[in-house]
Design a protein around this motif. Sequence first.
Motif, PDB file in Angstrom:
ATOM      1  N   SER A  17       0.941  -1.176   0.051  1.00  0.00           N
ATOM      2  CA  SER A  17       0.122  -0.037  -0.071  1.00  0.00           C
ATOM      3  C   SER A  17       1.009   1.342   0.066  1.00  0.00           C
ATOM      4  N   ALA A  18       1.835   1.177   0.785  1.00  0.00           N
ATOM      5  CA  ALA A  18       2.877   2.458   0.713  1.00  0.00           C
ATOM      6  C   ALA A  18       3.574   2.593  -0.536  1.00  0.00           C
ATOM      7  N   LEU A  19       4.055   1.609  -1.264  1.00  0.00           N
ATOM      8  CA  LEU A  19       4.506   1.780  -2.369  1.00  0.00           C
ATOM      9  C   LEU A  19       3.559   2.150  -3.552  1.00  0.00           C
ATOM     10  N   PHE A  20       2.621   1.852  -3.440  1.00  0.00           N
ATOM     11  CA  PHE A  20       1.347   2.175  -4.436  1.00  0.00           C
ATOM     12  C   PHE A  20       1.104   3.701  -4.102  1.00  0.00           C
ATOM     13  N   TRP A  21       0.697   4.225  -2.948  1.00  0.00           N
ATOM     14  CA  TRP A  21       0.394   5.537  -2.576  1.00  0.00           C
ATOM     15  C   TRP A  21       1.645   6.540  -2.815  1.00  0.00           C
ATOM     16  N   LEU A  22       2.707   6.089  -2.411  1.00  0.00           N
ATOM     17  CA  LEU A  22       3.907   7.001  -2.496  1.00  0.00           C
ATOM     18  C   LEU A  22       4.810   7.013  -3.779  1.00  0.00           C
TER      19      LEU A  22
END
Length: 418
Positions: A17-22
């Motif tokens: 999720s962090a890799l996607f949003w950031l």
Amino acid sequence: MWTTFLVVLKMNLRSRSALFWLIVFPLVLATMFNGVLGQIDQGYDIKPMSMAVVEDANWHRAVGADAFVESLAGKKSSSDATTGSHEGTATGLNQRLIDITTVASTTEARHRLADDGVQGYLNADGDGRLRMTLSSDTADSAGDSASSDVNATVTIAALHGAIELYNRTDAITRETIEEHPNAAASARFWRSVGDAADLTKETALTNFRPDAIARYYYALLGMACLMAMSYAVAAVTFAQANLSALGIRRTVAPLGRARQLLAGFLASWLCSGTSLLIALAYIRYGCGVLLGGREPAAVLAVAVASFMSCAFGTMIGAIPKLSHGAKIGLTSAIPCVLSLFSGLYGSFAMELSDWIARHEPVLAFINPAQQVTNLFYDILYYDSYRPFAATCARLLVMSVAFLAVGVILLRRQRYEHL
């Protein structure tokens, strides 16, 4: 401490999720901006218009009219003019404003106008002054912001200014010759007339040519920066015994809490800075949004912005009696709300951001998203680095405040049992 740093770093890199949003989300949004807004700046370019030139008896009596129109059509530079009283009064620019079609009468020009053969025509009156007539469609498109002919307003304004310059020079020249007949024999006089176009010069007021859509990308960087808080939130949350099993193990570990939090903060800073650098590189080289040759300053801006983001995330992560999911939700809600006031969501948001900056500067001052956006404004538009340094100082002050609050909250947390 080094082991904790590596563990937090791996945890951040494994968070999908962090890799996607950031990383993925800023790249996708920047691509959308480039596709939807990438042609906006071309609306300020000058594109030539098809114009008929009425070469009747009045036109032939207008001294220098032919050379003037040829200069507008890019066939003859004003510096090449050697005869006539107005050959140097074109635009003073190496820019083609019109495509010429020659007609013999005004009636023929109107027929071509009605048949959409031309967008307008130029003619001379009995006093030698030039007049420009536009078709109704061209005039409507110039006044309609939603029209497909977005360049009409700019080109018409340039033509109007050039023709007004010609007519003013014509009137002054005639008046001077009437009062001082000997001036007509003076080469110095005609050179001064030819230099009239040089009275207006292009002056750069900013360090770099403003880009009409650059602020949207800067606002996007501000939002991405704040969303990077999730790294620091996760690092702090997983060090708390009441929120995760990993926190329980870390609490009883021999490594002190301060070193654990420092290692987590540094790993989060590295991840958030890297994600912002990826977004910045894509915006700069993929979308072609230039930085005025100040790429090293932009890298420094990313370092300062990501540091502030991690400090903000540390404070949110330290909020007691709040679940990890709720804290992660805040890292999405806060950037979305603050980005509204930094101009991310279209022209209305940009106008709102400008209004706040003019009338309520304190609100802009305390908005982290706006300050991150200002970092890149300062790099691009100011000759001096002083505004950039001032914005960096404001973000560092915010960072210190966030970290102070976070440390206070963490020091007050105690557990009755594990």
